[in-house]
Design an enzyme around this catalytic site. Structure first.
Site, PDB file in Angstrom:
ATOM      1  N   HIS A  99      -0.557   0.530  -0.440  1.00 58.83           N
ATOM      2  CA  HIS A  99      -0.261   0.979  -2.032  1.00 58.83           C
ATOM      3  C   HIS A  99       0.714   1.302  -1.865  1.00 58.83           C
ATOM      4  CE1 HIS A  99      -1.169   4.058  -4.423  1.00 58.83           C
ATOM      5  NE2 HIS A  99      -2.456   3.475  -4.412  1.00 58.83           N
TER       6      HIS A  99
ATOM      7  N   SER B  16      -6.926   3.609 -12.572  1.00 60.79           N
ATOM      8  CA  SER B  16      -7.191   4.802 -13.999  1.00 60.79           C
ATOM      9  C   SER B  16      -8.705   4.488 -14.267  1.00 60.79           C
ATOM     10  CB  SER B  16      -6.035   4.563 -15.142  1.00 60.79           C
ATOM     11  OG  SER B  16      -5.268   5.264 -15.229  1.00 60.79           O
TER      12      SER B  16
ATOM     13  N   LYS C 159      -5.902  10.149  -1.479  1.00 59.67           N
ATOM     14  CA  LYS C 159      -4.601  10.850  -1.432  1.00 59.67           C
ATOM     15  C   LYS C 159      -4.138  12.130  -1.104  1.00 59.67           C
ATOM     16  CE  LYS C 159      -4.140   7.847  -5.908  1.00 59.67           C
ATOM     17  NZ  LYS C 159      -3.412   7.411  -6.717  1.00 59.67           N
TER      18      LYS C 159
ATOM     19  N   GLU D 174       1.777   3.717  -4.414  1.00 56.14           N
ATOM     20  CA  GLU D 174       3.137   4.949  -3.262  1.00 56.14           C
ATOM     21  C   GLU D 174       3.593   4.888  -2.169  1.00 56.14           C
ATOM     22  OE1 GLU D 174      -0.859   7.367  -4.421  1.00 56.14           O
ATOM     23  OE2 GLU D 174      -0.687   6.930  -6.576  1.00 56.14           O
TER      24      GLU D 174
ATOM     25  N   ASN E 220      -9.973   6.763  -2.933  1.00 59.60           N
ATOM     26  CA  ASN E 220      -8.703   7.067  -2.229  1.00 59.60           C
ATOM     27  C   ASN E 220      -8.301   8.327  -2.932  1.00 59.60           C
ATOM     28  OD1 ASN E 220      -6.282   7.479  -1.184  1.00 59.60           O
ATOM     29  ND2 ASN E 220      -5.302   5.504  -3.148  1.00 59.60           N
TER      30      ASN E 220
ATOM     31  N   GLY F  51      -2.758   6.512 -12.293  1.00 62.94           N
ATOM     32  CA  GLY F  51      -2.756   7.722 -12.284  1.00 62.94           C
ATOM     33  C   GLY F  51      -2.372   7.765 -13.878  1.00 62.94           C
TER      34      GLY F  51
ATOM     35  N   GLU G 183      -4.313  -3.469  -8.139  1.00 65.77           N
ATOM     36  CA  GLU G 183      -3.952  -2.772  -8.543  1.00 65.77           C
ATOM     37  C   GLU G 183      -2.961  -2.500  -9.637  1.00 65.77           C
ATOM     38  OE1 GLU G 183      -6.139   1.011  -6.664  1.00 65.77           O
ATOM     39  OE2 GLU G 183      -4.186   1.108  -5.502  1.00 65.77           O
TER      40      GLU G 183
END
Ligand code: PGA
Length: 255
Positions: free
Chosen positions: A97, A214, A10, A99, A8, A183, A177
């Site tokens: 996701h 991570s 991003k 985010e 991914n 991250g 996740e």
């Protein structure tokens, strides 16, 4: 099944030349590796170039998008429809996701609509679920609340999804996740992630379930070979070709 490693990217990298460089590095680095499946999800703007690249590459690396809208066409400024992606040759799409949930206000209901639209356009969704740090509590890995969060996310996102998607492992992929692990350089310990996997497995008996948060070349193998996840969703580490290749190689069942 072979482990599935999803990159991914991003909103990275910033230039198409950098994107080319990373892709070239990955392509050369993986050579004719077997025993692992690779999906790369670059930003929308790089997809057309990549499609060409992948045709020449005989689809050794599969292509995914990072999101899509639920409508087919029309006055939805800034959006991209699943059909447009499918037409371009994209096979997978990441949905839900954290985010997108956090910065764009995506709700489980919206994710459900996107999921249905992606499925009817014959894209394979990679649905992300996971608890926030607050939901986890004081990081004591007591699973009670985490189970509630995941159960609700799945229940709402998967509402009225055709039953057949739960029978064929890679027609719907789930990524666990934990939001606090994304991250942060603070991954969920594999033995804890494994407990979550066992819980998810009771709900999703056949679907592939990935771990994300991570992941790097040192810890990747533990999620596959010890915790028994079916694959990984890799963010930051997928932008460094050498690091990503190491992850892929360590997870190959032929390794
Ligand atoms: P990370 O991101 O590997 O950089 O933690 C994972 C993700 O957001 O999918």
């Amino acid at each position: 099944m072979e482990p599935l490693i999803v990159a991914n990217w991003k909103m990275n990298p910033q230039k198409i030349d950098e994107a080319r460089k990373i892709l070239k590095g990955i392509k050369e680095g993986i050579g004719d590796i077997k025993g692992v499946e690779i999906i790369i999800c670059p930003p929308f703007v790089y997809l057309p170039y990549w499609v060409e690249f992948f045709k020449k590459d005989e689809k050794k690396i599969k292509l995914g998008a990072q999101d899509c809208f639920w409508q087919e066409k029309g006055a939805f400024t800034g959006e991209v429809s699943p059909k447009m992606l499918k037409d371009l040759g994209v096979e997978y799409v990441i949905l839900g996701h954290s985010e997108r949930r956090k910065y764009f206000g995506e709700t489980d209901e919206m994710i459900n609509k996107k999921l249905k639209a992606a499925i009817s356009a014959k894209l394979k969704p990679i649905l992300c679920v996971g608890e926030t740090e607050r939901e986890l509590g004081i990081r004591n890995y007591e699973l009670g609340e985490v189970k509630n969060v995941l159960r609700n996310q799945l229940k709402m996102a998967l509402k009225n999804i055709p039953n057949s998607l739960f029978q064929i492992p890679n027609s719907l992929i789930i990524a666990y996740e934990p939001v606090w692990a994304i991250g942060t350089g603070n991954p969920c310990p594999p033995e804890e992630a494994k407990k979550v996997l066992l819980f998810l497995r009771k709900i999703l008996k056949k679907n592939q379930i990935l771990y994300g948060g991570s992941v790097n070349s040192e810890n990747a193998i533990y999620y596959i070979k010890e915790a028994n996840f079916d694959g990984l969703l890799v963010g930051g580490a997928s932008l460094k070709a050498k690091e990503f290749i190491k992850i892929v190689k360590s997870c190959s069942v032929k390794n």
